[in-house]
Structure formats: structure tokens, C-alpha cells
Design an enzyme around this catalytic site. Structure first.
Site, mmCIF file in Angstrom:
data_model
loop_
_atom_site.group_PDB
_atom_site.id
_atom_site.type_symbol
_atom_site.label_atom_id
_atom_site.label_comp_id
_atom_site.label_asym_id
_atom_site.label_seq_id
_atom_site.Cartn_x
_atom_site.Cartn_y
_atom_site.Cartn_z
ATOM 1 N N GLY A 65 0.642 -0.980 0.115
ATOM 2 C CA GLY A 65 -0.240 0.058 0.290
ATOM 3 C C GLY A 65 0.849 1.436 0.084
ATOM 4 O O GLY A 65 1.511 0.688 0.594
ATOM 5 N N GLN A 70 3.507 9.812 0.198
ATOM 6 C CA GLN A 70 5.120 9.134 0.618
ATOM 7 C C GLN A 70 5.756 9.578 -0.464
ATOM 8 O O GLN A 70 6.639 9.501 -0.533
ATOM 9 C CB GLN A 70 4.375 7.700 0.680
ATOM 10 C CG GLN A 70 3.243 7.283 2.479
ATOM 11 C CD GLN A 70 3.618 5.509 2.359
ATOM 12 O OE1 GLN A 70 2.437 5.114 1.968
ATOM 13 N NE2 GLN A 70 4.378 5.202 3.212
ATOM 14 N N CYS A 113 5.378 0.578 7.632
ATOM 15 C CA CYS A 113 5.371 1.384 6.341
ATOM 16 C C CYS A 113 6.269 1.474 5.801
ATOM 17 O O CYS A 113 7.698 1.480 6.229
ATOM 18 C CB CYS A 113 4.956 1.811 7.252
ATOM 19 S SG CYS A 113 4.407 4.041 6.166
ATOM 20 N N LEU A 114 6.270 1.607 4.468
ATOM 21 C CA LEU A 114 7.597 2.463 3.401
ATOM 22 C C LEU A 114 8.420 3.142 3.967
ATOM 23 O O LEU A 114 9.262 3.513 3.870
ATOM 24 C CB LEU A 114 6.858 2.187 1.812
ATOM 25 C CG LEU A 114 6.485 0.549 1.174
ATOM 26 C CD1 LEU A 114 5.925 1.212 -0.027
ATOM 27 C CD2 LEU A 114 7.224 -0.038 1.364
ATOM 28 N N HIS A 155 -4.527 2.243 7.315
ATOM 29 C CA HIS A 155 -3.162 2.760 7.639
ATOM 30 C C HIS A 155 -3.101 3.891 6.072
ATOM 31 O O HIS A 155 -2.751 4.895 6.991
ATOM 32 C CB HIS A 155 -2.603 1.335 6.971
ATOM 33 C CG HIS A 155 -1.260 1.668 6.901
ATOM 34 N ND1 HIS A 155 -0.453 1.325 8.187
ATOM 35 C CD2 HIS A 155 -0.223 2.327 6.031
ATOM 36 C CE1 HIS A 155 0.862 2.418 7.811
ATOM 37 N NE2 HIS A 155 0.829 2.689 6.530
ATOM 38 N N GLU A 156 -3.404 3.483 4.932
ATOM 39 C CA GLU A 156 -3.285 4.454 3.913
ATOM 40 C C GLU A 156 -4.546 5.734 4.040
ATOM 41 O O GLU A 156 -3.771 7.224 3.883
ATOM 42 C CB GLU A 156 -3.717 4.377 2.578
ATOM 43 C CG GLU A 156 -2.721 2.717 2.159
ATOM 44 C CD GLU A 156 -1.862 2.590 2.615
ATOM 45 O OE1 GLU A 156 -0.719 3.801 2.489
ATOM 46 O OE2 GLU A 156 -0.647 1.754 2.614
ATOM 47 N N HIS A 159 -2.374 8.313 6.610
ATOM 48 C CA HIS A 159 -1.365 9.186 5.799
ATOM 49 C C HIS A 159 -2.007 10.330 5.226
ATOM 50 O O HIS A 159 -1.413 11.466 5.390
ATOM 51 C CB HIS A 159 -0.828 8.318 4.565
ATOM 52 C CG HIS A 159 0.273 7.607 5.192
ATOM 53 N ND1 HIS A 159 1.418 7.178 5.827
ATOM 54 C CD2 HIS A 159 -0.142 5.897 5.301
ATOM 55 C CE1 HIS A 159 2.179 6.736 5.798
ATOM 56 N NE2 HIS A 159 1.375 5.746 5.619
HETATM 57 ZN ZN LIG Z 1 2.331 3.977 5.570
#
Ligand SMILES: [Zn+2]
Length: 192
Positions: A65, A70, A113-114, A155-156, A159
Site C-alpha cells: 500500500g 509518501q 510502512c514504507l 493505514h493509508e 497517511h
Molecule cells: Zn504507511
């Protein structure tokens, strides 16, 4: 990741775009990750190009995701692919996603998380959610999600509001990971 870059199937609507681009992923403690993203007013070629870049970046990472912020673009756009490793790809796009209902029931997943590489923590969230969003044709949809999809969507969408999964952990854990990443960023800046 070493090896050949993985290609994704293009969306018919974006097939005319000549090239996708790998984008840099912002890493904690980058302040831009705390920005609240703007709603998409028009799903145009620019948004479709952003989505292509997000998929390429997400698959390359690899991750399941990604939110546009990001890769440094503060627009309310999310890409997901929850297909298992050997299954066919299942790219999903959510434009202006919004949680309109959450269940009382909770579920705990170990999240990563990336933007916070190689750090994982157990997060409790509503087990089911209803999310409304637009697709790449600007068509509205409403989706009822459970399991991993429900967690990833939350989660997204977090962000897009400048919220990271570490914000759902204890202050002690959050401070510890923040300190670690702040030190690492300082070290990287010094040796650059
Ligand atoms: Zn994340």
C-alpha cells in the site's frame, strides 16, 4: 530489491502515458509525512500519471500500500495490492477515500510502512470499515472491507491526514522509533 524491475499491467485509461517513473519514498522523520493531503478535484491525466508512478514505486519497494504523500504529492490518492506473492496482481486505486463507518469489533495486525522501513508494530483498529471513494474514471464507489483490506485502507487513509501507524502505538514505543530514525537521518546527512 535486486533483480529485474517488476512491471505492472497498465490501466486502459492510462495506456497512452509513455513512461512511469520510480519516485523516492519519504522516510520518517520527513515533515511532509505530517501534511494533510488535498482532495482531488478532477481525475485528470496528471492524477492518472501519479497513480502509475505510485504503483511502480510500490511494487519496486516492494509494498502492499502507498499514499501519494509518501512520494511527496499531497493529494488524497491511495494505491493497494493485497494479492499474495504467487497470485496475479490486483492493483486497486482509491481517490478521495473516506471512512464512513467503522465496526465496534476491533482487530490487531502487525503493521509496517514504507516510510518507516524495517519497523513493525501491533496496531488495533476497527475490524470492518465502510469506505467511499472515486475510481480512475471518477466514478463513486462504496466498499465494505474486513481483514487485511480494512486495516490497509485505514493505514493509508491515516497517511492522507498526516497520521502514521506509530501514532497508534504507546508513546514510549513511538518516541523510541522516532529517535532511531532521526539519528539515522542525521547520519545520512553527515555522510552525504
Ligand atoms: Zn504507511
Amino acid at each position: 530489491m535486486a533483480g529485474q524491475p517488476r512491471r505492472i499491467d497498465r490501466f486502459p485509461a492510462t495506456a497512452y502515458i509513455a513512461a512511469m517513473a520510480l519516485r523516492d519514498i519519504l522516510i520518517l522523520p520527513d515533515k511532509r509525512l505530517r501534511q494533510v493531503s488535498e482532495p482531488v478535484k478532477k481525475v485528470d491525466a496528471g492524477i492518472r500519471a501519479l497513480v502509475e508512478d505510485m504503483f511502480e514505486t510500490m511494487y519496486d519497494a516492494p509494498g502492499i500500500g502507498l499514499a501519494a504523500i509518501q512520494v511527496g504529492t499531497p493529494k488524497r490518492v491511495v494505491t493497494l495490492d493485497l494479492a499474495k506473492k504467487d497470485d496475479p496482481k490486483n492493483p486497486q486505486v482509491f481517490i478521495n477515500p473516506e471512512v464512513v463507518w467503522t465496526s465496534e469489533e476491533k482487530a490487531v495486525y502487525e503493521e509496517g510502512c514504507l516510510s518507516i522501513p524495517e519497523y513493525y508494530g501491533d496496531v488495533e483498529r476497527p475490524a470492518q470499515v465502510k469506505v467511499k471513494y472515486l475510481d480512475l474514471e471518477a466514478k463513486p464507489h462504496e466498499l465494505e472491507a474486513s481483514g487485511l483490506l480494512a486495516t490497509c485502507l485505514q493505514h493509508e487513509i491515516d497517511h492522507l491526514n498526516g497520521v502514521l501507524f506509530i501514532d497508534h502505538l504507546s508513546k514510549l514505543k513511538r518516541d523510541r522509533v522516532l529517535k532511531k530514525f532521526t539519528k539515522a537521518a542525521k547520519r545520512a546527512a553527515e555522510t552525504a
